[in-house]
Design a protein around this motif. Structure first.
Motif, mmCIF file in Angstrom:
data_model
loop_
_atom_site.group_PDB
_atom_site.id
_atom_site.type_symbol
_atom_site.label_atom_id
_atom_site.label_comp_id
_atom_site.label_asym_id
_atom_site.label_seq_id
_atom_site.Cartn_x
_atom_site.Cartn_y
_atom_site.Cartn_z
ATOM 1 N N UNK A 250 -0.324 -10.326 -12.119
ATOM 2 C CA UNK A 250 -0.093 -9.487 -11.198
ATOM 3 C C UNK A 250 0.605 -9.443 -10.417
ATOM 4 N N UNK A 251 1.633 -8.392 -9.746
ATOM 5 C CA UNK A 251 2.144 -8.944 -8.491
ATOM 6 C C UNK A 251 2.263 -7.541 -7.712
ATOM 7 N N UNK A 252 1.336 -8.444 -6.878
ATOM 8 C CA UNK A 252 1.494 -7.524 -5.781
ATOM 9 C C UNK A 252 2.243 -7.163 -4.249
ATOM 10 N N UNK A 253 2.685 -6.331 -4.168
ATOM 11 C CA UNK A 253 3.737 -6.138 -2.929
ATOM 12 C C UNK A 253 3.355 -5.249 -2.185
ATOM 13 N N UNK A 254 3.954 -5.991 -0.837
ATOM 14 C CA UNK A 254 2.828 -5.086 0.287
ATOM 15 C C UNK A 254 4.476 -5.312 1.803
ATOM 16 N N UNK A 255 3.746 -3.839 2.244
ATOM 17 C CA UNK A 255 4.096 -3.273 3.265
ATOM 18 C C UNK A 255 6.758 -3.132 3.023
ATOM 19 N N UNK A 256 6.247 -2.083 2.630
ATOM 20 C CA UNK A 256 7.980 -1.660 2.750
ATOM 21 C C UNK A 256 7.787 -0.936 1.258
ATOM 22 N N UNK A 257 8.354 -0.408 1.342
ATOM 23 C CA UNK A 257 8.296 0.608 -0.126
ATOM 24 C C UNK A 257 8.457 -0.223 -1.385
ATOM 25 N N UNK A 258 7.835 0.014 -1.794
ATOM 26 C CA UNK A 258 7.733 0.002 -3.530
ATOM 27 C C UNK A 258 8.749 0.105 -4.870
ATOM 28 N N UNK A 259 9.379 0.980 -4.935
ATOM 29 C CA UNK A 259 10.222 1.556 -6.088
ATOM 30 C C UNK A 259 11.030 0.933 -5.249
ATOM 31 N N UNK A 260 11.858 0.097 -5.161
ATOM 32 C CA UNK A 260 12.980 -0.873 -5.391
ATOM 33 C C UNK A 260 12.602 -1.502 -6.952
ATOM 34 N N UNK B 227 0.136 -2.392 -5.301
ATOM 35 C CA UNK B 227 0.609 -2.362 -3.979
ATOM 36 C C UNK B 227 -0.811 -2.142 -2.625
ATOM 37 N N UNK B 228 -0.017 -3.316 -1.555
ATOM 38 C CA UNK B 228 -1.014 -3.248 -0.617
ATOM 39 C C UNK B 228 -0.795 -1.516 0.297
ATOM 40 N N UNK B 229 -1.083 -0.953 0.629
ATOM 41 C CA UNK B 229 -1.365 0.241 1.471
ATOM 42 C C UNK B 229 -2.047 0.083 2.964
ATOM 43 N N UNK B 230 -1.587 0.628 3.390
ATOM 44 C CA UNK B 230 -2.109 0.765 5.094
ATOM 45 C C UNK B 230 -2.591 2.453 5.714
ATOM 46 N N UNK B 231 -1.752 3.597 4.989
ATOM 47 C CA UNK B 231 -1.782 4.198 5.398
ATOM 48 C C UNK B 231 -2.193 6.084 3.734
ATOM 49 N N UNK B 232 -2.416 6.714 4.434
ATOM 50 C CA UNK B 232 -2.374 7.782 2.901
ATOM 51 C C UNK B 232 -0.750 7.948 2.741
ATOM 52 N N UNK B 233 -0.072 7.687 3.408
ATOM 53 C CA UNK B 233 1.251 8.141 3.187
ATOM 54 C C UNK B 233 1.888 6.901 1.857
ATOM 55 N N UNK B 234 1.226 5.728 2.438
ATOM 56 C CA UNK B 234 1.699 4.290 1.521
ATOM 57 C C UNK B 234 0.949 4.920 0.398
ATOM 58 N N UNK B 235 0.045 4.932 0.577
ATOM 59 C CA UNK B 235 -1.235 5.338 -1.220
ATOM 60 C C UNK B 235 -0.124 6.557 -1.650
ATOM 61 N N UNK B 236 0.024 7.253 -1.604
ATOM 62 C CA UNK B 236 0.813 7.819 -2.476
ATOM 63 C C UNK B 236 1.970 8.035 -2.289
ATOM 64 N N UNK B 237 3.189 6.829 -1.841
ATOM 65 C CA UNK B 237 4.009 6.253 -2.324
ATOM 66 C C UNK B 237 3.760 5.491 -3.668
ATOM 67 N N UNK B 238 2.669 5.127 -3.323
ATOM 68 C CA UNK B 238 1.797 3.453 -4.174
ATOM 69 C C UNK B 238 2.012 3.937 -5.830
#
Length: 323
Positions: free
Chosen positions: A92-102, A116-127
């Motif tokens: 597994x690779x965990x990405x935290x703090x920023x846009x994981x898209x790239x 993907x680590x998220x801190x709000x619901x917008x980040x969760x939707x992006x994940x």
């Protein structure tokens, strides 16, 4: 007895316990020990320092045949560092703090799961948009860095669980014993990610003074602030993230004056000089609100076993409650 959840089935773990990829302290020996014990150990890849990766990733790859992972700071890592990590075969690779898209597509092309680590619901939707296989919902009680305007773990985790649907969610932030893991499972999470608790283990790469500070620390003495990042000249995105640490002289000196500190270059030089003189610790002591629960320095294997037993006992007690 194993604790079976969506996470343990997905990664073939015995326990739904994940050791946070803490930069500088979560090296290959710690990750391997956690994985051998039945959890998921993770190397802290930070911003992808090549020397660190080339030293620590071979250690974990050689030391265990169980699943392990690596975590990166999304805002500061490049694709080359992620590519290098993938050469060692993490599960597994965990990405935290920023846009994981790239970076998401490259990880999807490998055999590793994308966490993907998220801190709000917008980040969760992006994940979810980028196809995260596992989401880590981080509450503000956690030690180290997190969102300046985040949510507490208890109300945040079930919101992410509901949003994520079939995607497993891990709870993070303020969890340092098996009761916290049991609570995370009760909230609908498939496991828990712990940082501060694993700082105080035999395999963690921390100075003895840091270990002593964690053992003596109290949650009420922790504080979220950007002061120490500014004083150290850290490259964390200003205004978006803060860090929870134990007390520090520079917190007392600059609390509430962050803008002034950011514009004061001599103050940053003074910080470096104070570190050189030994007037202040070389690094902040990252610690979460559950630091009071950290009272010993076991091996990682002993800790994983104890956490699992505590979680099982807590769940059994809850199951005996009368309706």
């Amino acid at each position: 007895m194993a604790l079976t959840t969506e996470l343990t089935e997905l990664l073939d773990l015995r326990y739904p316990i994940v050791q946070a990829p803490m930069g500088g302290s979560a090296g290959g020996a710690l990750a391997a020990a956690v994985s051998r014990a039945g959890g998921l150990g993770m190397v802290g890849g930070g911003t992808g320092d090549r020397e660190w990766l080339d030293r620590e990733l071979p250690l974990v790859a050689r030391a265990t045949d169980r699943p392990w992972g690596v975590g990166f700071l999304t805002w500061g890592v490049d694709a080359a560092a992620v590519e290098r990590a993938l050469e060692f075969g993490p599960a597994a690779v965990l990405l935290s703090f920023g846009d994981p898209g790239p970076l998401a597509e490259r990880i999807h092309r490998s055999d590793a799961l994308l966490m993907v680590q998220v801190t709000d619901l917008d980040e969760a939707r992006r994940a979810l948009d980028v196809g995260a296989d596992v989401i880590v919902a981080q509450g503000t009680e956690g030690g180290g860095h997190g969102a300046r305007r985040g949510r507490s773990t208890l109300p945040f985790v079930p919101l992410v669980v509901d949003l994520a649907g079939s995607v497993p969610v891990l709870a993070a932030g303020g969890i340092a014993d098996g009761r916290g893991i049991a609570a995370a499972l009760a909230l609908g999470a498939a496991g828990a990610l712990l940082g501060t608790r694993f700082q105080a283990t035999a395999e963690a790469l921390v100075d003895p003074a840091v270990t002593a500070a964690i053992l003596a620390g109290r949650g009420q003495d922790t504080e979220r602030s950007a002061v120490l990042d500014l004083a150290r000249g850290s490259h964390w995105p200003v205004g978006k993230y803060t860090a929870r640490t134990l007390g520090h002289p520079y917190l007392d000196r600059w609390r509430g004056r962050e803008a002034e500190l950011a514009a004061d270059a001599p103050a940053c030089q003074e910080y470096l000089e104070d570190v050189a003189r030994g007037s202040v610790p070389p690094l902040p002591v990252w610690a979460g609100e559950a630091v009071d629960l950290v009272t010993d320095v076991p091996s990682a294997a002993e800790l994983v076993a104890a956490l699992a037993e505590q979680a099982q006992q807590a769940l059994a007690r809850a199951g005996r409650l009368r309706p």
